[in-house]
Design a protein around this motif. Structure first.
Motif, mmCIF file in Angstrom:
data_model
loop_
_atom_site.group_PDB
_atom_site.id
_atom_site.type_symbol
_atom_site.label_atom_id
_atom_site.label_comp_id
_atom_site.label_asym_id
_atom_site.label_seq_id
_atom_site.Cartn_x
_atom_site.Cartn_y
_atom_site.Cartn_z
ATOM 1 N N LYS A 12 0.839 -1.196 0.000
ATOM 2 C CA LYS A 12 0.000 0.000 0.000
ATOM 3 C C LYS A 12 0.873 1.244 0.000
ATOM 4 O O LYS A 12 1.684 1.441 0.904
ATOM 5 C CB LYS A 12 -0.909 0.030 1.230
ATOM 6 C CG LYS A 12 -1.737 1.310 1.350
ATOM 7 C CD LYS A 12 -2.731 1.453 0.194
ATOM 8 C CE LYS A 12 -3.415 2.811 0.191
ATOM 9 N NZ LYS A 12 -4.346 2.961 -0.958
ATOM 10 N N ILE A 50 -7.588 -2.870 4.323
ATOM 11 C CA ILE A 50 -7.566 -3.435 2.967
ATOM 12 C C ILE A 50 -8.365 -4.740 2.938
ATOM 13 O O ILE A 50 -9.216 -4.936 2.075
ATOM 14 C CB ILE A 50 -6.117 -3.660 2.483
ATOM 15 C CG1 ILE A 50 -5.426 -2.306 2.265
ATOM 16 C CG2 ILE A 50 -6.110 -4.476 1.185
ATOM 17 C CD1 ILE A 50 -3.946 -2.413 1.911
ATOM 18 N N GLY A 53 -11.932 -4.099 2.804
ATOM 19 C CA GLY A 53 -12.428 -3.344 1.660
ATOM 20 C C GLY A 53 -12.617 -1.852 1.902
ATOM 21 O O GLY A 53 -13.332 -1.190 1.157
ATOM 22 N N ASN A 56 -8.074 0.720 -0.665
ATOM 23 C CA ASN A 56 -7.663 -0.053 -1.842
ATOM 24 C C ASN A 56 -6.193 -0.431 -1.751
ATOM 25 O O ASN A 56 -5.361 0.411 -1.435
ATOM 26 C CB ASN A 56 -7.853 0.769 -3.120
ATOM 27 C CG ASN A 56 -9.313 0.909 -3.466
ATOM 28 O OD1 ASN A 56 -10.095 -0.028 -3.300
ATOM 29 N ND2 ASN A 56 -9.697 2.084 -3.924
ATOM 30 N N THR A 58 -2.492 -1.187 -3.263
ATOM 31 C CA THR A 58 -1.758 -0.692 -4.425
ATOM 32 C C THR A 58 -1.373 -1.866 -5.320
ATOM 33 O O THR A 58 -1.469 -1.790 -6.532
ATOM 34 C CB THR A 58 -0.496 0.075 -3.968
ATOM 35 O OG1 THR A 58 -0.918 1.101 -3.076
ATOM 36 C CG2 THR A 58 0.246 0.693 -5.143
ATOM 37 N N THR A 61 -2.616 -9.392 -3.587
ATOM 38 C CA THR A 61 -3.976 -9.945 -3.527
ATOM 39 C C THR A 61 -4.330 -10.391 -2.118
ATOM 40 O O THR A 61 -3.461 -10.714 -1.314
ATOM 41 C CB THR A 61 -4.124 -11.183 -4.439
ATOM 42 O OG1 THR A 61 -3.172 -12.158 -4.025
ATOM 43 C CG2 THR A 61 -3.940 -10.834 -5.895
ATOM 44 N N ILE A 70 -11.456 -8.001 -4.097
ATOM 45 C CA ILE A 70 -11.886 -6.986 -5.061
ATOM 46 C C ILE A 70 -12.906 -7.565 -6.043
ATOM 47 O O ILE A 70 -14.003 -7.046 -6.177
ATOM 48 C CB ILE A 70 -10.664 -6.389 -5.783
ATOM 49 C CG1 ILE A 70 -9.850 -5.616 -4.734
ATOM 50 C CG2 ILE A 70 -11.105 -5.439 -6.912
ATOM 51 C CD1 ILE A 70 -8.538 -5.110 -5.205
ATOM 52 N N PHE A 73 -16.067 -8.905 -3.859
ATOM 53 C CA PHE A 73 -16.099 -8.094 -2.646
ATOM 54 C C PHE A 73 -17.201 -8.514 -1.664
ATOM 55 O O PHE A 73 -16.948 -8.724 -0.483
ATOM 56 C CB PHE A 73 -16.245 -6.604 -2.989
ATOM 57 C CG PHE A 73 -16.484 -5.762 -1.773
ATOM 58 C CD1 PHE A 73 -15.461 -5.549 -0.859
ATOM 59 C CD2 PHE A 73 -17.735 -5.222 -1.510
ATOM 60 C CE1 PHE A 73 -15.672 -4.792 0.287
ATOM 61 C CE2 PHE A 73 -17.963 -4.463 -0.364
ATOM 62 C CZ PHE A 73 -16.931 -4.249 0.538
#
Ligand SMILES: Nc1ncnc2c1ncn2[C@@H]1O[C@H](COP(=O)(O)OP(=O)(O)O)[C@@H](O)[C@H]1O
Ligand SMILES: [Mg+2]
Length: 308
Positions: A12, A50, A53, A56, A58, A61, A70, A73
């Motif tokens: 991140k 993260i 959710g 976000n 960077t 996974t 993602i 979700f």
């Protein structure tokens, strides 16, 4: 076995350009209590946010019981209950309505008997008709926990759950956490109180400056990294350490009345036998001996210092 959460190469970088997480890999096992231990600013809340959710990633996974956070979700999020670090339950609604509504948000059918049990477990039952704005801080925190549990999550995140809470709530919380674990819920808690991790966790992960330094069974971590300390009380104080004892890792404390020897519990030879023999040979008379295992705190400090 499928993991509860599988984190791979998660990084991140915030808009400010600050890198809060560096390629974090972490597998969280189903049904365990994992304590994420790290100083302020280590990246604990970023990591949790993260997975839930709220922030976000960077790159990298995260899978929650096989669901990508993602691409899938909703499926991933529904498995998770989150008790965030900050309180945000300022509302005129009642405790009962707020907690019931949380369950509805996940599309689950009402289950008043469950809400009743959660409120009773959290000593909120007699407050169920109170308006949240009128509750004390501690009670609001209890409401946050109740909200997180209302949709029967399989994974519960507690971000600094006991920072600034009273003893009573802390006790209730650990009882609740242990009870949830018995029903198979996976629990991840962050803390910078080492005693807390020591008390409740099955595994401990140490995070510092956005990197996971180590993750291991609590007991293994203490065994592998733990040092023991032997304290030798002397009959006559020493002005300085005699040359004959140079080869030992010794400290002279308490105005020369006490020798402290640190040794590795995993080592084949602790060196205690020869130390005592050398003391005897040097004519140093021993009054008393005692040993102490280093705490998780000592280990933590050592790890964080080594990672600097
Ligand atoms: N929105 C943001 N923008 C920029 N930097 C942030 C933001 N949120 C957190 N940080 C920084 O990221 C680092 C990790 O923060 P955080 O995940 O909250 O750590 P912890 O929960 O371990 O105390 C800190 O240095 C913090 O200042
Ligand atoms: Mg935090």
């Amino acid at each position: 076995m499928q993991q509860a959460i599988s984190i791979s190469k998660l990084s991140k970088v915030y808009d400010s350009g600050f890198t809060a997480l560096h390629e974090v890999d972490l597998e969280i096992r189903k049904g365990e209590i994992l304590a994420l231990l790290g100083p302020n600013g280590a990246g604990k809340t970023t990591l949790i946010s993260i997975v839930c959710g709220l922030v976000n990633p960077t790159s990298g996974t995260v899978q929650v019981q096989g669901h990508d956070i993602i691409r899938e979700f909703r499926a991933a999020r529904e498995k998770i209950g989150l008790v965030p670090q900050e309180l945000f339950v300022e509302t005129w609604e009642t405790v009962w309505d707020t907690v019931s509504y949380s369950r509805g948000l996940f599309g689950k059918k009402p289950k008043p008997e469950l809400i009743e049990k959660i409120l009773k477990d959290l000593s909120l039952w007699d407050k169920k008709d109170n308006r949240i704005l009128q509750l004390s801080g501690g009670m609001k925190r209890r409401v946050m926990i109740a909200k997180a549990l209302a949709h029967e999550p399989e994974i519960l995140f507690l971000d600094e759950p006991t920072a600034g809470v009273d003893v009573e709530l802390r006790k209730d919380m650990w009882q609740l956490v242990r009870g949830l674990r018995e029903t198979g819920v996976t629990i991840i808690l962050t803390t910078h109180y080492i005693e807390e991790a020591e008390e409740i966790a099955d595994r401990v992960g140490v995070i510092n400056k956005g990197r996971i330094i180590v993750v291991d069974e609590k007991i293994e971590l203490m065994r592998k990294l733990g040092k023991k300390q032997l304290t030798v009380e002397l009959n006559d104080p020493l002005g300085s350490l005699p040359e004959a004892l140079n080869r030992y890792d010794l400290d002279l404390e308490d105005d020369g009345r006490r020798l402290v020897y640190r040794y590795d519990t995993g080592a084949e030879r602790t060196g205690i036998g020869s130390l005592l023999a050398d003391l005897n040979r040097a004519g140093i008379s021993v009054k008393d001996l005692n040993t102490k295992q280093s705490s998780l705190e000592d280990i933590f400090v050592t790890l964080v210092e080594e990672a600097r």
